[in-house]
Design a protein around this motif. Structure first.
Motif, mmCIF file in Angstrom:
data_model
loop_
_atom_site.group_PDB
_atom_site.id
_atom_site.type_symbol
_atom_site.label_atom_id
_atom_site.label_comp_id
_atom_site.label_asym_id
_atom_site.label_seq_id
_atom_site.Cartn_x
_atom_site.Cartn_y
_atom_site.Cartn_z
ATOM 1 N N ARG A 1 77.446 7.978 151.669
ATOM 2 C CA ARG A 1 77.370 6.882 152.765
ATOM 3 C C ARG A 1 76.455 5.781 152.182
ATOM 4 O O ARG A 1 76.457 4.702 152.319
ATOM 5 C CB ARG A 1 76.846 7.261 154.042
ATOM 6 C CG ARG A 1 77.808 8.164 154.702
ATOM 7 C CD ARG A 1 77.521 8.208 156.182
ATOM 8 N NE ARG A 1 76.005 8.853 156.583
ATOM 9 C CZ ARG A 1 75.725 9.969 156.677
ATOM 10 N NH1 ARG A 1 76.649 10.895 156.522
ATOM 11 N NH2 ARG A 1 74.611 10.607 156.873
ATOM 12 N N ASP A 2 75.309 6.201 151.368
ATOM 13 C CA ASP A 2 74.196 5.256 150.914
ATOM 14 C C ASP A 2 73.953 5.779 149.449
ATOM 15 O O ASP A 2 72.794 6.694 149.408
ATOM 16 C CB ASP A 2 73.069 5.258 151.765
ATOM 17 C CG ASP A 2 72.012 4.324 151.465
ATOM 18 O OD1 ASP A 2 72.138 3.454 150.481
ATOM 19 O OD2 ASP A 2 71.014 4.112 151.996
ATOM 20 N N PRO A 3 74.344 5.352 148.339
ATOM 21 C CA PRO A 3 74.019 5.683 147.112
ATOM 22 C C PRO A 3 72.817 5.573 146.655
ATOM 23 O O PRO A 3 72.258 5.958 145.715
ATOM 24 C CB PRO A 3 75.154 4.890 146.331
ATOM 25 C CG PRO A 3 76.321 4.729 147.065
ATOM 26 C CD PRO A 3 75.816 4.580 148.600
ATOM 27 N N ALA A 4 71.927 4.492 147.387
ATOM 28 C CA ALA A 4 70.713 4.009 146.872
ATOM 29 C C ALA A 4 69.513 4.569 147.875
ATOM 30 O O ALA A 4 68.449 4.018 148.182
ATOM 31 C CB ALA A 4 70.705 2.504 147.063
ATOM 32 N N CYS A 5 70.054 5.738 148.549
ATOM 33 C CA CYS A 5 69.121 6.399 149.720
ATOM 34 C C CYS A 5 67.723 6.923 149.419
ATOM 35 O O CYS A 5 66.889 6.605 149.979
ATOM 36 C CB CYS A 5 69.900 7.297 150.664
ATOM 37 S SG CYS A 5 70.087 8.833 149.412
ATOM 38 N N GLY A 6 67.470 7.389 147.922
ATOM 39 C CA GLY A 6 66.357 7.823 147.745
ATOM 40 C C GLY A 6 66.125 9.081 147.979
ATOM 41 O O GLY A 6 66.648 10.003 148.817
ATOM 42 N N ASP A 7 65.121 10.079 147.250
ATOM 43 C CA ASP A 7 64.995 11.291 147.137
ATOM 44 C C ASP A 7 64.396 11.794 148.785
ATOM 45 O O ASP A 7 64.806 12.834 149.074
ATOM 46 C CB ASP A 7 63.739 11.539 146.172
ATOM 47 C CG ASP A 7 64.385 11.574 144.700
ATOM 48 O OD1 ASP A 7 65.647 11.575 144.693
ATOM 49 O OD2 ASP A 7 63.684 11.419 143.931
ATOM 50 N N GLU A 8 63.744 10.795 149.396
ATOM 51 C CA GLU A 8 63.087 11.309 150.526
ATOM 52 C C GLU A 8 64.245 11.560 151.647
ATOM 53 O O GLU A 8 64.209 12.386 152.328
ATOM 54 C CB GLU A 8 61.978 10.444 151.042
ATOM 55 C CG GLU A 8 61.480 10.766 152.247
ATOM 56 C CD GLU A 8 60.501 9.713 152.909
ATOM 57 O OE1 GLU A 8 59.984 9.717 154.089
ATOM 58 O OE2 GLU A 8 59.803 9.066 152.088
ATOM 59 N N ALA A 9 64.980 10.621 151.863
ATOM 60 C CA ALA A 9 66.283 10.742 152.809
ATOM 61 C C ALA A 9 67.179 12.031 152.305
ATOM 62 O O ALA A 9 67.586 12.608 153.266
ATOM 63 C CB ALA A 9 67.085 9.494 152.516
ATOM 64 N N LEU A 10 67.374 12.281 150.932
ATOM 65 C CA LEU A 10 68.055 13.438 150.454
ATOM 66 C C LEU A 10 67.309 14.570 150.939
ATOM 67 O O LEU A 10 67.880 15.598 151.202
ATOM 68 C CB LEU A 10 68.270 13.385 149.202
ATOM 69 C CG LEU A 10 69.242 12.270 148.519
ATOM 70 C CD1 LEU A 10 69.379 12.230 146.800
ATOM 71 C CD2 LEU A 10 70.676 12.517 149.110
ATOM 72 N N ALA A 11 66.063 14.749 150.827
ATOM 73 C CA ALA A 11 65.358 15.820 151.156
ATOM 74 C C ALA A 11 65.214 16.195 152.875
ATOM 75 O O ALA A 11 65.499 17.354 153.294
ATOM 76 C CB ALA A 11 63.934 15.848 150.700
ATOM 77 N N THR A 12 65.241 15.189 153.543
ATOM 78 C CA THR A 12 65.196 14.961 154.896
ATOM 79 C C THR A 12 66.649 15.729 155.281
ATOM 80 O O THR A 12 66.677 16.275 156.189
ATOM 81 C CB THR A 12 65.144 13.807 155.510
ATOM 82 O OG1 THR A 12 63.837 13.225 155.232
ATOM 83 C CG2 THR A 12 65.163 13.876 157.115
ATOM 84 N N ALA A 13 67.659 15.189 154.843
ATOM 85 C CA ALA A 13 69.097 15.661 155.233
ATOM 86 C C ALA A 13 69.248 17.168 154.724
ATOM 87 O O ALA A 13 69.761 17.792 155.576
ATOM 88 C CB ALA A 13 70.092 14.825 154.184
ATOM 89 N N HIS A 14 68.647 17.395 153.557
ATOM 90 C CA HIS A 14 68.913 18.781 153.294
ATOM 91 C C HIS A 14 67.959 19.810 154.233
ATOM 92 O O HIS A 14 68.539 20.891 154.554
ATOM 93 C CB HIS A 14 68.331 19.003 151.758
ATOM 94 C CG HIS A 14 68.648 20.139 151.195
ATOM 95 N ND1 HIS A 14 67.920 21.525 151.417
ATOM 96 C CD2 HIS A 14 69.599 20.740 150.360
ATOM 97 C CE1 HIS A 14 68.436 22.519 150.640
ATOM 98 N NE2 HIS A 14 69.468 22.108 150.000
ATOM 99 N N ASP A 15 66.813 19.346 154.595
ATOM 100 C CA ASP A 15 66.136 20.196 155.554
ATOM 101 C C ASP A 15 66.576 20.320 156.903
ATOM 102 O O ASP A 15 66.455 21.340 157.450
ATOM 103 C CB ASP A 15 64.776 19.752 155.905
ATOM 104 C CG ASP A 15 63.874 19.779 154.314
ATOM 105 O OD1 ASP A 15 64.301 20.552 153.473
ATOM 106 O OD2 ASP A 15 62.782 19.108 154.436
ATOM 107 N N LYS A 16 67.732 19.734 157.128
ATOM 108 C CA LYS A 16 68.207 19.755 158.563
ATOM 109 C C LYS A 16 68.949 21.106 158.505
ATOM 110 O O LYS A 16 69.173 21.849 159.633
ATOM 111 C CB LYS A 16 69.286 18.564 158.852
ATOM 112 C CG LYS A 16 68.433 17.314 159.278
ATOM 113 C CD LYS A 16 69.510 16.093 159.361
ATOM 114 C CE LYS A 16 69.031 14.883 159.868
ATOM 115 N NZ LYS A 16 69.878 13.835 160.068
ATOM 116 N N ALA A 17 69.386 21.600 157.499
ATOM 117 C CA ALA A 17 70.100 22.897 157.427
ATOM 118 C C ALA A 17 69.598 24.120 157.721
ATOM 119 O O ALA A 17 69.712 25.101 158.196
ATOM 120 C CB ALA A 17 70.964 22.969 155.987
#
Length: 195
Positions: free
Chosen positions: A80-96
């Motif tokens: 959805r957002d290729p420029a989202c950054g590592d923090e957004a990716l980590a937050t998304a991953h942690d939802k699991a």
């Protein structure tokens, strides 16, 4: 004259009124053991089912597979957002990692039946509500979650969904980390009328 209700009716209605929806991050251990989870899922099977199609199924995401779900969440954010950054990716991953017990509710909308999709969705909704109430009766808190990742191709692949299936929401079950105050419920007169 007062209506006589079956034994346990008042207790059930009190427990039902005490049920709260918790965000999955507010659900902590302990969650249901295998026997309790089986009872919760069995409650889902009591849902109305026009045509006896069982137009739904549930997929357990065990703790040792949560990293795979986290990878899908992160990939969905990145798509959805290729420029989202590592923090957004980590937050998304942690939802699991939220909720000790995590299930996915799946709609099975097989073609070629006379039962319309909206009736199948109602059946799924009833199955989910039965499971939430069963969890409450067994002493657990629960909550639902969804989002854009539900329709992500990677989610479909992870869950092994067939073409006629759709992931609708996550069901989390565990122990509430904080007690949630009751919300104000509408008066019955606001949603009940007579023809």
């Amino acid at each position: 004259m007062q209506t006589e209700y079956p034994a346990g009716a008042d207790d059930f209605l009190t427990i039902l009124a005490a049920r709260r929806n918790y965000t999955l991050r507010r659900l902590v251990a302990p969650g249901p053991d295998d026997a309790a989870l089986l009872r919760i899922v069995e409650a889902g099977a009591q849902a109305p089912d026009h045509g006896l199609l069982r137009p739904w199924r549930f997929i357990l995401i065990p703790q040792h597979k949560r990293h795979l779900l986290g990878d899908v969440f992160a990939a969905a954010v990145l798509a959805r957002d290729p420029a989202c950054g590592d923090e957004a990716l980590a937050t998304a991953h942690d939802k699991a990692l939220r909720a000790p017990c995590l299930l996915v509710a799946v709609l099975r909308d097989e073609p070629g039946t006379i039962i319309p999709t909206h009736e199948k969705l109602v059946s799924l909704g009833c199955a989910i509500q039965n499971m939430l109430v069963a969890a409450q009766l067994l002493g657990f808190a629960s909550g639902l979650a969804s989002g854009a990742a539900m329709d992500f191709a990677g989610m479909r692949t992870l869950l092994g969904l067939e073409a006629h299936e759709r992931a609708i929401c996550f069901i989390g079950v565990g122990t509430a980390s904080t007690v949630k105050a009751p919300r104000v419920r509408p008066d019955v007169s606001q949603f009940l009328s007579s023809l």
